[in-house]
Write an enzyme that holds these catalytic residues in place. Structure first.
Site, PDB file in Angstrom:
ATOM      1  N   SER A 204     -12.982 -20.540   7.042  1.00  8.44           N
ATOM      2  CA  SER A 204     -11.857 -20.167   6.945  1.00  8.44           C
ATOM      3  C   SER A 204     -11.461 -18.718   7.373  1.00  8.44           C
ATOM      4  O   SER A 204      -9.844 -18.475   8.481  1.00  8.44           O
ATOM      5  CB  SER A 204     -11.352 -21.235   5.719  1.00  8.44           C
ATOM      6  OG  SER A 204     -12.123 -19.949   4.475  1.00  8.44           O
ATOM      7  N   HIS A 256      -9.076 -16.154   3.622  1.00  6.69           N
ATOM      8  CA  HIS A 256      -8.882 -15.458   4.288  1.00  6.69           C
ATOM      9  C   HIS A 256      -7.475 -14.645   4.838  1.00  6.69           C
ATOM     10  O   HIS A 256      -6.937 -14.642   6.033  1.00  6.69           O
ATOM     11  CB  HIS A 256      -7.093 -17.012   3.752  1.00  6.69           C
ATOM     12  CG  HIS A 256      -7.876 -18.078   3.262  1.00  6.69           C
ATOM     13  ND1 HIS A 256      -7.374 -19.385   2.540  1.00  6.69           N
ATOM     14  CD2 HIS A 256      -9.525 -18.739   3.833  1.00  6.69           C
ATOM     15  CE1 HIS A 256      -7.590 -20.013   2.781  1.00  6.69           C
ATOM     16  NE2 HIS A 256      -9.458 -19.669   3.151  1.00  6.69           N
TER      17      HIS A 256
END
Length: 397
Positions: A204, A256
């Site tokens: 991610s 992230h």
């Protein structure tokens, strides 16, 4: 006076063409539905791009093969991880036992339908203690190719395909491949500086890097887009929503944020496009190609390129040095942990590793959670360490 007629310039430079580009892009970090963003963003770009520009070197389409290769690699690695995990041998109970040694850990231990944390650690998950104390810095890279389970893999790979294929078509496999890996490294770096009690895996951070690069690409190539404000607002809304999801428990939002920041800076470096005036002048026949020389890039593009490269290199080096010295940034920022998880009445954000005290009486084992005092009794026949660790994890989480 005779009227002079300036002939129309036709640019016919042959180049490779890729597959037709998709028309949606949206990071579905938590299984959200795709939004027709990239089509909207690039529609503004293509609407004012004359067809000849699509044939010249600087605007050709590439055949996307690298991003699909990344997806295949991640799928293969999850299969290998499940083989190493061998749930029937190392756990008391498993999900989907018909899969044999590929069956999943109990849902309470791993709700993502995947392996145990010990199996992920063997495969190269990010464990800061091993990075700092055992000099296993390679885990900062290997962790981005591993996933916590089937659901985790599906969410990230769908995001990667939707975002990455279109970017690879536009900018080629070299730039997008480097952007993906460096962004993933940046995500691992920031995660390691803040979350040091648990292991971390997942692509991610790298996927958010591609999303950040989309934003900086829009900014640095601002003058060649139509409908640019609408495209910018749409992109920012999607970024904010996906980052906001990261405040839920068990989601590594620092990966992230680190990946997004790295990708945002790399976008200014890797995805800068030449101006239309320079391209048309370069491919125009004489004497039109010599009239009023135009620069390849605008001044603001060059400034953003230099500034982003300096910030990125300095940040990466500084972060890596701090990580290898064992620095925990939570000691210097008392509120930063809220960027990854915000506690509510419905959940807590305790990420401390679970441990148990075990007492044995014949075939009866009593496990007591060290952090909460909760205990459970199990009848086991010669259990191994992995089985006891799995029971401890189910009991204490």
């Amino acid at each position: 006076m005779a009227e002079t007629h300036r002939p129309e310039i036709q640019l016919k430079v042959h180049s490779r063409r890729g597959l037709g580009a998709g028309n949606v892009i949206h990071p579905v970090e938590v299984e959200s539905s795709p939004t027709p963003l990239l089509g909207a963003v690039h529609a503004g770009y293509q609407s004012q791009t004359p067809s000849p520009f699509r044939e010249v070197k600087h605007f050709k389409k590439w055949f996307p093969w690298l991003i699909p290769s990344f997806v295949i690699a991640d799928i293969v690695l999850l299969i290998i991880t499940m083989y190493v995990n061998n749930c029937p041998k190392n756990s008391v109970s498993c999900i989907a036992t018909f899969l044999g040694r590929f069956s999943f850990q109990p849902f309470k231990e791993n709700p993502l339908l995947g392996p145990s944390s010990s199996a992920l650690e063997k495969m190269g998950a990010l464990d800061i203690n091993k990075v700092v104390d055992h000099h296993q810095g390679w885990r900062l890279i290997t962790c981005i190719w591993l996933h916590g389970g089937l659901l985790h893999l599906l969410a990230n790979m769908l995001s990667l395909l939707v975002i990455g294929i279109r970017l690879e078509q536009e900018f080629g496999f070299i730039r997008i491949g480097l952007l993906y890996i460096i962004s993933g490294f940046g995500g691992s770096l920031l995660s390691g500086l803040f979350l040091q009690s648990n292991i971390s895996v997942g692509a991610s951070g790298a996927v958010f890097g591609l999303l950040g690069a989309m934003l900086s690409e829009l900014i640095t190539n601002w003058t060649i887009y139509a409908n640019k404000v609408a495209a910018l607002v749409t992109l920012v809304i999607i970024i904010v929503i996906n980052l906001a999801v990261g405040i839920l428990p068990q989601v590594d939002n620092f990966a992230h944020l680190g990946g997004f920041s790295s990708g945002f800076l790399l976008g200014f470096v890797f995805l800068m496009r030449p101006q239309f005036g320079w391209v048309s002048q370069r491919y125009a026949p004489p004497p039109y190609s010599r009239s009023g020389a135009k620069p390849k890039y605008k001044t603001y593009q060059r400034i953003l390129w230099i500034a982003s490269l300096i910030i990125l290199v300095a940040g990466m080096i500084g972060g890596l040095v701090a990580l290898l010295r064992g620095v925990n940034l939570n000691d210097h920022c008392s509120w930063c942990h809220y960027m990854s998880c915000v506690p509510t009445s419905r959940w807590n954000c305790d990420t401390s590793a679970v441990s148990c005290v075990s007492e044995q009486t014949g075939n009866q084992y009593t496990l007591t959670c060290s952090n909460s005092g909760k205990n459970g009794t199990y009848i086991l026949t010669d259990p191994n360490t992995s089985q006891l660790r799995g029971l401890c994890s189910q009991l204490c989480r």
